[in-house]
Design an enzyme around this catalytic site. Sequence first.
Site, PDB file in Angstrom:
ATOM      1  N   ASN A   1      17.762  -2.756 -24.868  1.00  0.00           N
ATOM      2  CA  ASN A   1      16.656  -3.689 -25.100  1.00  0.00           C
ATOM      3  C   ASN A   1      16.721  -4.911 -24.187  1.00  0.00           C
ATOM      4  O   ASN A   1      15.690  -5.387 -23.712  1.00  0.00           O
ATOM      5  CB  ASN A   1      16.646  -4.132 -26.570  1.00  0.00           C
TER       6      ASN A   1
ATOM      7  N   HIS B   1     -28.507 -16.468  -7.318  1.00  0.00           N
ATOM      8  CA  HIS B   1     -29.279 -15.440  -8.034  1.00  0.00           C
ATOM      9  C   HIS B   1     -29.630 -14.267  -7.118  1.00  0.00           C
ATOM     10  O   HIS B   1     -30.625 -13.580  -7.352  1.00  0.00           O
ATOM     11  CB  HIS B   1     -30.581 -16.023  -8.619  1.00  0.00           C
TER      12      HIS B   1
ATOM     13  N   SER C   1     -21.644  12.266   3.394  1.00  0.00           N
ATOM     14  CA  SER C   1     -22.132  13.020   2.251  1.00  0.00           C
ATOM     15  C   SER C   1     -22.082  14.501   2.597  1.00  0.00           C
ATOM     16  O   SER C   1     -22.319  14.887   3.739  1.00  0.00           O
ATOM     17  CB  SER C   1     -23.568  12.605   1.937  1.00  0.00           C
TER      18      SER C   1
ATOM     19  N   LYS D   1     -25.713  10.068   5.917  1.00  0.00           N
ATOM     20  CA  LYS D   1     -25.019   9.095   5.079  1.00  0.00           C
ATOM     21  C   LYS D   1     -23.676   8.639   5.639  1.00  0.00           C
ATOM     22  O   LYS D   1     -22.912   9.412   6.184  1.00  0.00           O
ATOM     23  CB  LYS D   1     -24.775   9.682   3.673  1.00  0.00           C
TER      24      LYS D   1
ATOM     25  N   GLU E   1     -16.338   0.617  -2.880  1.00  0.00           N
ATOM     26  CA  GLU E   1     -16.729   1.168  -4.185  1.00  0.00           C
ATOM     27  C   GLU E   1     -15.503   1.485  -5.032  1.00  0.00           C
ATOM     28  O   GLU E   1     -15.465   1.194  -6.230  1.00  0.00           O
ATOM     29  CB  GLU E   1     -17.563   2.444  -3.990  1.00  0.00           C
TER      30      GLU E   1
ATOM     31  N   GLN F   1       7.782   0.255 -24.691  1.00  0.00           N
ATOM     32  CA  GLN F   1       7.957   1.178 -23.570  1.00  0.00           C
ATOM     33  C   GLN F   1       6.618   1.437 -22.866  1.00  0.00           C
ATOM     34  O   GLN F   1       6.583   1.829 -21.710  1.00  0.00           O
ATOM     35  CB  GLN F   1       8.551   2.494 -24.091  1.00  0.00           C
TER      36      GLN F   1
HETATM   37  N1  ARG Z   1      12.798   3.052 -22.493  1.00  0.00           N
HETATM   38  C1  ARG Z   1      12.872   1.891 -23.301  1.00  0.00           C
HETATM   39  C2  ARG Z   1      11.733   0.923 -22.955  1.00  0.00           C
HETATM   40  O1  ARG Z   1      11.136   1.111 -21.977  1.00  0.00           O
HETATM   41  C3  ARG Z   1      14.168   1.208 -23.089  1.00  0.00           C
HETATM   42  C4  ARG Z   1      14.686   0.511 -24.297  1.00  0.00           C
HETATM   43  C5  ARG Z   1      14.888   1.498 -25.381  1.00  0.00           C
HETATM   44  N2  ARG Z   1      15.519   0.928 -26.501  1.00  0.00           N
HETATM   45  C6  ARG Z   1      15.668   1.621 -27.622  1.00  0.00           C
HETATM   46  N3  ARG Z   1      16.308   1.062 -28.543  1.00  0.00           N
HETATM   47  N4  ARG Z   1      15.148   2.801 -27.758  1.00  0.00           N
HETATM   48  O2  ARG Z   1      11.435   0.027 -23.660  1.00  0.00           O
END
Ligand code: ARG
Length: 499
Positions: free
Chosen positions: A139, A185, A306, A312, A319, A351
């Site tokens: 994390n 405008h 085209s 064209k 675009e 994620q």
């Molecule tokens: N692949 C996870 C993400 O992108 C990484 C962290 C995952 N943590 C977990 N406790 N599953 O957030």
Amino acid sequence: MKTSRPKSPRNAQPRSLTRSQPRLTKKPDKTKLWGGRFQGQTETLVESFTASIGFDCRLYEYDIEGSLAHCKTLQRAKVLSARESHAIIKGLHQIREDIRVGRHAWKVEDEDVHMSIERRLTQLIGPLGGKLHTGRSRNDQITLDLRLYLRDALQHLQEDLRRLQQSLVTLAERHKGVMMPGYTHLQRAQPVLFSHHALAYVEMVERDKGRLRDALVRINVMPLGSGALAGTNYPIDRHYTATLLDFPQITQNSLDAVSDRDYVIEVLSGCAILMMHLSRLSEELILWSSQEFQFIDLPDGFCTGSSMMPQKKNPDIPELIRGKTGRVYGHLFGLLTTVKGLPLSYNRDLQEDKEPLFDTIDTVTTSVKIYAELLDQLTVRPEPMNKAVSEGFLLATELADYLVQKGVPFRESHHIVGNLVRECLAKGKDLLQLTEHELLRASPSFDKKAFRVLTPEAAISQKNIVGGTAGTQVTSQIKYWKKTLRPESKTPSKKKRTP
Ligand code: ARG
């Protein structure tokens, strides 16, 4: 901040790992790095559904850079011995090299880039590899990776944006003196210099650069040490990790650190605004290259034909960039929506930040690069622009201002000239074709000299005020931008911008 960074990890993604065709091998869960608590096997569908390795493998350089710093921090905290740390570092270098040359086996069952690298490390150096994750969670690891990635990506984007600005300034300089109708405008309003119009986009892009630079301040904060959510038991020196990774600050709340994606949203928001600017430019290029305007010719290499209509030449690039703007807006709204209901701290929903982020950075980067090239090759057609300037009463305001100089209140002069325009329309002529008698009949304050203001050149040179379209003003803006946009000047020139 370090400037030299490893080659783009973009090529890292093996074909077999794209979302549509994950390489699936069902393995007992004992092989999972988190498998201890589990008895049952992960469902094949679940494995591919939860895996992020197909797209987060592009973070490998940053993941390894973070791991190297974490390892050194663990050694400093005496969690790892010098010998252990040395072996881990050597292993990580080896993995980095293997990935760079395409020798690393990315496997869906590894789930993500973090576990893929850790598993390989353990294969290379044995159980010691498992010590690297001490005091760390995926994390805090993933948010570190993203911050490192973004620092890099934004630095490159700043450079691409500077290049785009240079193309616009060169375009302005190449066509100094070319007049065109300025619109409000989408109706012809007053004559302006084409260069002035081109420089308007330089201003927009400058603000885009500023927004992304601002975001960088909040990206540049080091989250490691936050652990899964609560911090870590190990006495690691977070400032030391930050120094190793060139971060000026560390995060101050572990719960916030692992769940914060504000910085990703800020980048998406800055990119959405930038795309909005490119989309407005697209719209103008499409209009101007049409038969109705004929102000410009788009370079052949940026158009397509085209399959049915031989005549064209379609403005596909503008675009598509206009179209891709919608896609980038979608990513911004997608992530805002993903995050809005999340309780603290980390949730797997997060994620879902990576694909929109990567796609946004890729889309924006390509669009900016392609526009710099296209503008370098753009053909401007002064004659149709001039013709458009001379038709459509673009000088009516000049005539009204002339009366103001003679002491007539502007509201009154506006009315008088409005009547004259109506008269011209009825007689099928232009303001310049009015006789002195007709002018005098409209207002006794008119005289012959009034005709002098009735040229687009005069109208333009009269706008000699900072920000105005007069040639002297535009020239000094071009000078300012040329100086500011030199590769060595990183920030806007402190020099006063006005003459
Ligand atoms: N692949 C996870 C993400 O992108 C990484 C962290 C995952 N943590 C977990 N406790 N599953 O957030």
